[in-house]
Write an enzyme that holds these catalytic residues in place. Structure first.
Site, short mmCIF file in Angstrom:
data_model
loop_
_atom_site.label_atom_id
_atom_site.label_comp_id
_atom_site.label_asym_id
_atom_site.label_seq_id
_atom_site.Cartn_x
_atom_site.Cartn_y
_atom_site.Cartn_z
N GLY A 117 0.84 -1.20 0.00
CA GLY A 117 0.00 0.00 0.00
C GLY A 117 0.87 1.24 0.00
N GLY A 146 -1.28 7.71 0.53
CA GLY A 146 -1.53 7.97 1.95
C GLY A 146 -0.38 7.67 2.88
N ARG A 173 -1.84 -2.43 -6.05
CA ARG A 173 -2.45 -3.02 -7.25
C ARG A 173 -2.24 -2.15 -8.49
NH1 ARG A 173 -8.34 -3.30 -4.94
NH2 ARG A 173 -7.47 -1.30 -4.29
N LYS A 188 -0.79 4.36 -10.14
CA LYS A 188 -0.55 5.01 -8.84
C LYS A 188 0.87 4.74 -8.35
CE LYS A 188 -4.46 3.88 -6.38
NZ LYS A 188 -5.03 3.67 -5.04
N ASP A 239 -1.73 -7.81 -6.06
CA ASP A 239 -2.83 -7.74 -5.10
C ASP A 239 -2.44 -8.64 -3.92
OD1 ASP A 239 -5.29 -8.19 -3.69
OD2 ASP A 239 -6.38 -7.60 -5.51
N SER A 287 -2.34 -1.13 11.87
CA SER A 287 -3.69 -1.38 12.39
C SER A 287 -4.45 -0.06 12.32
CB SER A 287 -3.61 -1.94 13.81
OG SER A 287 -4.88 -2.17 14.34
N TYR A 298 -14.41 -3.74 9.53
CA TYR A 298 -13.08 -3.10 9.57
C TYR A 298 -12.40 -3.34 10.91
CZ TYR A 298 -9.57 0.64 9.29
OH TYR A 298 -8.40 1.34 9.29
N LYS A 329 -8.95 -5.45 11.85
CA LYS A 329 -7.82 -4.83 12.53
C LYS A 329 -7.55 -5.48 13.90
CE LYS A 329 -6.73 -1.74 9.36
NZ LYS A 329 -5.46 -1.83 8.62
N1 LIG Z 1 -6.56 7.10 6.71
C1 LIG Z 1 -7.00 6.77 7.92
O1 LIG Z 1 -7.84 7.46 8.50
C2 LIG Z 1 -6.45 5.57 8.63
C3 LIG Z 1 -5.86 4.52 7.95
N2 LIG Z 1 -5.42 3.42 8.64
C4 LIG Z 1 -4.81 2.29 7.95
O2 LIG Z 1 -3.66 2.71 7.28
C5 LIG Z 1 -3.46 1.96 6.09
C6 LIG Z 1 -3.29 2.91 4.92
O3 LIG Z 1 -4.43 3.74 4.83
P1 LIG Z 1 -4.49 5.02 3.86
O4 LIG Z 1 -3.13 5.52 3.64
O5 LIG Z 1 -5.55 5.89 4.39
O6 LIG Z 1 -5.06 4.29 2.55
P2 LIG Z 1 -5.15 4.74 1.00
O7 LIG Z 1 -6.49 4.29 0.54
O8 LIG Z 1 -4.78 6.17 0.82
O9 LIG Z 1 -4.04 3.80 0.35
C7 LIG Z 1 -4.18 2.41 0.40
C8 LIG Z 1 -3.01 1.75 -0.25
O10 LIG Z 1 -3.19 0.32 -0.20
C9 LIG Z 1 -3.13 -0.20 -1.53
N3 LIG Z 1 -4.01 -1.37 -1.63
C10 LIG Z 1 -5.35 -1.41 -1.41
N4 LIG Z 1 -5.81 -2.65 -1.62
C11 LIG Z 1 -4.76 -3.42 -1.97
C12 LIG Z 1 -4.60 -4.79 -2.32
N5 LIG Z 1 -5.66 -5.62 -2.36
N6 LIG Z 1 -3.36 -5.24 -2.62
C13 LIG Z 1 -2.30 -4.41 -2.59
N7 LIG Z 1 -2.38 -3.11 -2.27
C14 LIG Z 1 -3.60 -2.61 -1.96
C15 LIG Z 1 -3.59 0.97 -2.40
O11 LIG Z 1 -3.17 0.88 -3.75
P3 LIG Z 1 -4.10 0.17 -4.89
O12 LIG Z 1 -5.50 0.65 -4.66
O13 LIG Z 1 -3.52 0.58 -6.19
O14 LIG Z 1 -3.96 -1.30 -4.65
C16 LIG Z 1 -2.86 2.12 -1.71
O15 LIG Z 1 -1.51 2.14 -2.06
C17 LIG Z 1 -4.67 1.05 5.98
O16 LIG Z 1 -4.33 -0.23 6.47
C18 LIG Z 1 -5.70 1.69 6.87
O17 LIG Z 1 -6.61 0.76 7.39
C19 LIG Z 1 -5.51 3.34 10.01
C20 LIG Z 1 -6.08 4.36 10.72
C21 LIG Z 1 -6.60 5.55 10.09
C1 LIG Z 2 -8.60 4.93 27.73
C2 LIG Z 2 -9.02 6.23 27.14
C3 LIG Z 2 -8.93 6.24 25.66
C4 LIG Z 2 -9.52 7.46 25.04
C5 LIG Z 2 -9.35 7.62 23.55
C6 LIG Z 2 -10.42 7.01 22.71
C7 LIG Z 2 -10.42 7.51 21.31
C8 LIG Z 2 -10.89 6.46 20.33
C9 LIG Z 2 -11.15 7.01 18.96
C10 LIG Z 2 -11.15 5.96 17.90
C11 LIG Z 2 -11.01 6.52 16.53
C12 LIG Z 2 -10.92 5.47 15.47
C13 LIG Z 2 -10.51 6.05 14.13
C14 LIG Z 2 -10.30 5.01 13.10
C15 LIG Z 2 -9.72 5.57 11.83
C16 LIG Z 2 -9.71 4.58 10.74
O1 LIG Z 2 -9.10 3.55 10.81
C17 LIG Z 2 -10.55 4.92 9.58
N1 LIG Z 2 -10.35 6.25 9.12
C18 LIG Z 2 -10.34 3.99 8.44
O2 LIG Z 2 -9.11 4.19 7.92
#
Ligand SMILES: NC(=O)C1=CN([C@@H]2O[C@H](COP(=O)(O)OP(=O)(O)OC[C@H]3O[C@@H](n4cnc5c(N)ncnc54)[C@H](OP(=O)(O)O)[C@@H]3O)[C@@H](O)[C@H]2O)C=CC1
Ligand SMILES: CCCCCCCCCCCCCCCC(=O)[C@@H](N)CO
Length: 292
Positions: free
Chosen positions: A11, A15, A36, A40, A62, A139, A153, A157
């Site tokens: 990935g 991001g 994939r 990109k 993938d 995660s 989701y 995780k």
């Molecule tokens: N943004 C957020 O708010 C948060 C994100 N996360 C976690 O962080 C990680 C990255 O998130 P973020 O940067 O937002 O994601 P983006 O959607 O911006 O990027 C996702 C990346 O994963 C790749 N990807 C998706 N599916 C596949 C697949 N099947 N095989 C290989 N590559 C794949 C995409 O490329 P392509 O589509 O070309 O395959 C891309 O490079 C994730 O695991 C997400 O759950 C955790 C907390 C918060």
């Molecule tokens: C013991 C006291 C603890 C207090 C803090 C609690 C706060 C919890 C907030 C949880 C936020 C989850 C965001 C997930 C983002 C994400 O993964 C998606 N955007 C998909 O990517």
């Protein structure tokens, strides 16, 4: 400390993964990224090349396809830091979600991580450089506490945590350290897409933790990887959440172990306060929707 010399990030074309690849490259690591879409990937490669002058290797695959992933591992060469970051998130109430969407998240986020780790592990154990190695899993704070709209989701995780705790015991003899990274909402193309369909309650609850930029998260992640920390929180709420949910997770820092022991009781009070707030929001939301 653990130095990323040969790092592979899944990935890595968008991001958080892109920010991580960018940072590792600028610190002198040999970097490979896997995703994939080849378009990109090329765009990411050019972006990193332009701002750092470093060439990263790109691989289109993938993570759900084990054969494709193991071919990439073969071609990419030695890995001392594997960042399993790919992830998909389609929020929504389970009742409104198709099982295809549920399966999609579990397959990419959880099974895809198994594929990647299983493919890379033999080579990582046989690595020739004498320094420690790292397997880092992206995660989410939604992998520490279940959040409305994230049944599938959060399950995917939470699954990574079980994987990580058991895997750490398996690889410690090879001086490989597992890190679980727990970001809050992070400003990425993925989040922009997610917010188009995100239930209001998901946003309300997720706002309990501040939002971050991708390069802030990648900096925390890389620091956590270098210090071989098992839990890697990314912001203050994340630190509280990690202490409050430490459970049976390994802890290498005596200072942090001490803090966990002392703070656990009072953090449970804070956790109950958050739960009370969230359930109040949920009840209010339903009351409002009924009156409409
Ligand atoms: N943004 C957020 O708010 C948060 C994100 N996360 C976690 O962080 C990680 C990255 O998130 P973020 O940067 O937002 O994601 P983006 O959607 O911006 O990027 C996702 C990346 O994963 C790749 N990807 C998706 N599916 C596949 C697949 N099947 N095989 C290989 N590559 C794949 C995409 O490329 P392509 O589509 O070309 O395959 C891309 O490079 C994730 O695991 C997400 O759950 C955790 C907390 C918060
Ligand atoms: C013991 C006291 C603890 C207090 C803090 C609690 C706060 C919890 C907030 C949880 C936020 C989850 C965001 C997930 C983002 C994400 O993964 C998606 N955007 C998909 O990517």
């Amino acid at each position: 400390s653990l130095i990323p010399t040969n790092s592979t990030t899944t990935g890595g074309s968008s991001g958080i993964g892109l920010a991580l690849a960018h940072q590792a490259a600028s610190e002198g690591a040999r970097v490979s990224i896997l995703a994939r879409s080849i378009d990109k990937l090329e765009e990411a490669k050019n972006h990193i090349q332009l701002s750092t002058g470093v060439d990263v290797a790109v691989f289109a695959a993938d993570v759900r396809d084990y054969d494709a992933v193991s071919k990439v591992v073969e071609e990419a060469g030695p890995i001392n830091v594997l960042v399993v970051n790919q992830g998909v998130f389609v929020p929504g109430e389970l009742e409104k979600q198709g099982l295809d969407e549920v399966r999609f998240m579990v397959d990419v986020n959880l099974i895809g991580s198994f594929n990647m780790i299983k493919a890379a592990l033999p080579g990582m154990k046989d690595r020739k450089d004498r320094g420690p190695g790292s397997i880092a899993l992206m995660s989410s704070q939604a992998g520490q506490v279940g959040i409305y709209g994230y049944t599938a989701y959060s399950a995917s995780k939470f699954g990574l945590r079980g994987l990580a705790e058991a895997l750490q015991q398996e690889v410690i003899a090879h001086d490989i350290h597992v890190s679980l990274i727990f970001p809050p909402d992070t400003d990425t193309p993925g989040l922009v897409e997610e917010c188009k369909t995100r239930p209001q309650l998901t946003s309300i609850i997720a706002e309990s933790s501040g939002a971050m930029k991708a390069d802030e998260v990648s900096k925390k992640a890389l620091d956590g990887i270098k210090s071989a920390s098992f839990f890697v929180p990314c912001n203050f709420e994340g630190l509280l959440l990690s202490i409050g949910t430490a459970g049976m997770s390994p802890q290498r820092s005596f200072v942090m172990a001490f803090v966990e022991v002392i703070a656990t009781g009072v953090l449970r009070i804070a956790a109950l306060g958050y739960q009370w707030n969230w359930y109040t929001s949920i009840h209010k939301w339903h009351a409002q929707n009924k009156s409409k």
